[in-house]
Enzyme design. Structure first.
Site, mmCIF file in Angstrom:
data_model
loop_
_atom_site.group_PDB
_atom_site.id
_atom_site.type_symbol
_atom_site.label_atom_id
_atom_site.label_comp_id
_atom_site.label_asym_id
_atom_site.label_seq_id
_atom_site.Cartn_x
_atom_site.Cartn_y
_atom_site.Cartn_z
ATOM 1 N N PHE A 1 50.169 44.425 39.283
ATOM 2 C CA PHE A 1 48.733 43.779 38.145
ATOM 3 C C PHE A 1 47.238 43.422 38.705
ATOM 4 O O PHE A 1 47.721 42.315 38.714
ATOM 5 C CB PHE A 1 48.960 42.657 36.757
ATOM 6 C CG PHE A 1 47.908 43.147 35.926
ATOM 7 C CD1 PHE A 1 47.517 44.136 34.888
ATOM 8 C CD2 PHE A 1 46.987 41.851 35.940
ATOM 9 C CE1 PHE A 1 45.958 44.238 33.789
ATOM 10 C CE2 PHE A 1 46.064 41.861 34.580
ATOM 11 C CZ PHE A 1 45.374 43.144 33.738
ATOM 12 N N ASP B 1 46.541 38.790 45.879
ATOM 13 C CA ASP B 1 46.176 38.746 44.452
ATOM 14 C C ASP B 1 47.067 37.066 44.243
ATOM 15 O O ASP B 1 47.812 37.779 43.758
ATOM 16 C CB ASP B 1 46.169 39.712 43.312
ATOM 17 C CG ASP B 1 45.860 39.601 42.550
ATOM 18 O OD1 ASP B 1 45.681 38.660 42.498
ATOM 19 O OD2 ASP B 1 46.107 40.725 41.550
ATOM 20 N N LYS C 1 42.216 33.210 36.855
ATOM 21 C CA LYS C 1 42.540 32.346 36.233
ATOM 22 C C LYS C 1 42.530 30.706 36.585
ATOM 23 O O LYS C 1 41.067 29.914 35.705
ATOM 24 C CB LYS C 1 44.193 32.553 36.657
ATOM 25 C CG LYS C 1 44.056 33.789 36.002
ATOM 26 C CD LYS C 1 45.743 34.760 35.209
ATOM 27 C CE LYS C 1 45.827 35.921 33.933
ATOM 28 N NZ LYS C 1 45.694 36.893 35.105
HETATM 29 C C1 LIG Z 1 45.308 37.803 35.491
HETATM 30 C C2 LIG Z 1 45.569 38.547 36.929
HETATM 31 C C3 LIG Z 1 44.049 39.823 36.854
HETATM 32 C C4 LIG Z 1 42.918 39.766 36.334
HETATM 33 O O1 LIG Z 1 42.275 39.149 35.486
HETATM 34 P P1 LIG Z 1 41.078 38.884 34.571
HETATM 35 O O2 LIG Z 1 40.353 37.724 34.687
HETATM 36 O O3 LIG Z 1 41.512 38.854 33.858
HETATM 37 O O4 LIG Z 1 40.352 40.120 35.176
HETATM 38 C C5 LIG Z 1 44.954 39.903 38.855
HETATM 39 N N1 LIG Z 1 45.147 39.698 38.779
HETATM 40 C C6 LIG Z 1 46.796 39.116 38.747
HETATM 41 C C7 LIG Z 1 47.710 38.699 39.371
HETATM 42 C C8 LIG Z 1 46.382 38.477 37.488
HETATM 43 O O5 LIG Z 1 47.361 37.771 36.585
#
Ligand SMILES: *Cc1c(COP(=O)(O)O)cnc(C)c1O
Length: 395
Positions: A138, A223, A252
């Protein structure tokens, strides 16, 4: 307004993109939240791994109030001391030498993707633009990050998606190797798959992946939007994996609840961007950066991280004991305070029942609960939640 009034108003005026639980929180303190009717809840979701310092942390409240009263935003047409100081601290505390600031995770990944493409084109030719990602990953909800995210359910109905992203199966290094070609500029992975249900890569996968990227001359992007900021028991998850990425994204928990994202890179990669090539109006404004600097100051403390690791160990021990008392827990996966629990039953009813009993949970997958509580969670709050979970799993 009653909770029902708020739900009605939302349903009337807010686009229907979320399957929300029928609760509206009005106040928080530490690891607890209170709803409009005064009911108290223990929070094991922490705003989805955002409220690392819990709710209304005094230091964060003080910083945000003070900075809001001094200066919130001036744009990136000018220099900004808060932004420079935060960038300095992030670089001192990580492998990185350069930072780009934005407002969310998806935007941080967009910055990483644009950086990797420019780097590829400049160093390896015009045809070098593809980014390899994992099935089940994700990376966010912008069109490009929907293309990067290897899940059909987030892609369906939005074609045509931007080109230049290719998914390979989770845990399969040879699939990555086969997919890398002269078109590949980067491989982007989460050190642990968060939305995927707290999935850990097979042993040595990430270090082998790093070797492969080095051999082939492509960038490795981590990420760390969910895994960063102490979540896994070290400030960044890569520190535990014996692997240093070329680029890392954060969001986050970076602002502890105040929206901010960041894309970090080594000197060699970070210097790829030149004025006018990427930008954000809000990115790294004084208020966001002051908040993040306070959060970073607290979380990067060695004692704080030691406590996160200890709480995580205690949490896992409690879950394992619970597993001996119920047949419904099939697997437990954990790093620090990022915990996935596979159930033999659907997880959604468990989440709904726990909420009624005053415990906030979340299920990223049909049979998987995920716990990403505030990092300030106390052992007795672990026990408190485990008792509720045990009752709910008995039903
Ligand atoms: C939450 C998340 C995102 C997206 O972040 P947003 O602030 O909702 O755009 C991307 N990568 C990972 C691993 C995430 O947990």
């Amino acid at each position: 307004m009653s909770t029902q009034d708020i739900i009605n108003l939302t349903n009337k005026y807010v686009m229907d993109t979320y399957a929300r639980l029928p609760v509206c929180f009005v106040r928080g303190a530490g690891s607890y939240l209170w709803d409009a009717d005064g009911k108290k809840y223990l929070d094991w979701v922490g705003g989805i791994a955002v409220n690392a310092l819990g709710h209304s942390h005094p230091a964060l409240v003080e910083t945000v109030s003070r900075q809001a009263a001094t200066l919130m935003h001036t744009s990136n047409l000018f220099f900004n001391a808060e932004q420079a100081r935060l960038a300095e601290r992030l670089c001192e505390l990580s492998f990185a030498d350069k930072v780009f600031f934005c407002n969310s995770g998806a935007e941080a990944n967009e910055a990483a993707a644009k950086l990797a493409r420019r780097w590829g084109k400049e160093n390896r030719g015009e045809e070098c633009f593809e980014i390899i990602t994992l099935e089940g990953s994700f990376h966010g909800r912008t069109l490009a990050m929907v293309a990067a995210t290897g899940q059909e359910k987030v892609q369906k109905g939005f074609a045509p998606l931007p080109e230049g992203f290719r998914q390979v199966p989770f845990g399969d290094l040879s699939a990555v190797e086969k997919s890398i070609g002269k078109q590949t500029c980067a491989v982007m992975v989460e050190p642990l798959l968060g939305e995927g249900g707290v999935l850990l890569h097979p042993e040595a996968y990430l270090s082998e992946l790093k070797k492969l990227c080095q051999e082939k001359g492509v960038l490795l992007i981590f990420d760390e939007i969910q895994t960063g900021m102490g979540r896994t028991g070290t400030l960044f998850a890569y520190e535990q994996m014996g692997v240093v990425p070329d680029v890392m994204t954060l969001a986050k928990a970076l602002g502890g609840g105040f929206p901010i994202g960041a894309c970090l890179a080594s000197e060699a990669i970070g210097k790829t961007f030149h004025p006018g090539q990427h930008a954000s109006t809000f990115g790294g404004n004084q208020l966001a950066c002051a908040a993040a600097r306070t959060v970073l100051g607290i979380i990067s403390d060695a004692n704080f991280l030691e406590t996160v690791r200890a709480t995580g160990n205690f949490f896992e021990a409690q879950l394992k004991e619970l597993q001996t008392r119920t047949k419904k827990i099939q697997a437990i996966r954990r790093k620090g305070l990022m915990i996935g629990v596979d159930l033999s039953v659907p997880a959604k009813p468990v989440v709904e029942m726990a909420l009624k009993e005053g415990l906030i949970l979340n299920n990223p997958r049909e049979n998987t609960l995920r716990f990403v509580p505030p990092l300030i969670l106390k052992n007795k709050q672990v026990q408190e939640g485990i008792e509720i979970l045990e009752d709910v799993l008995k039903e």
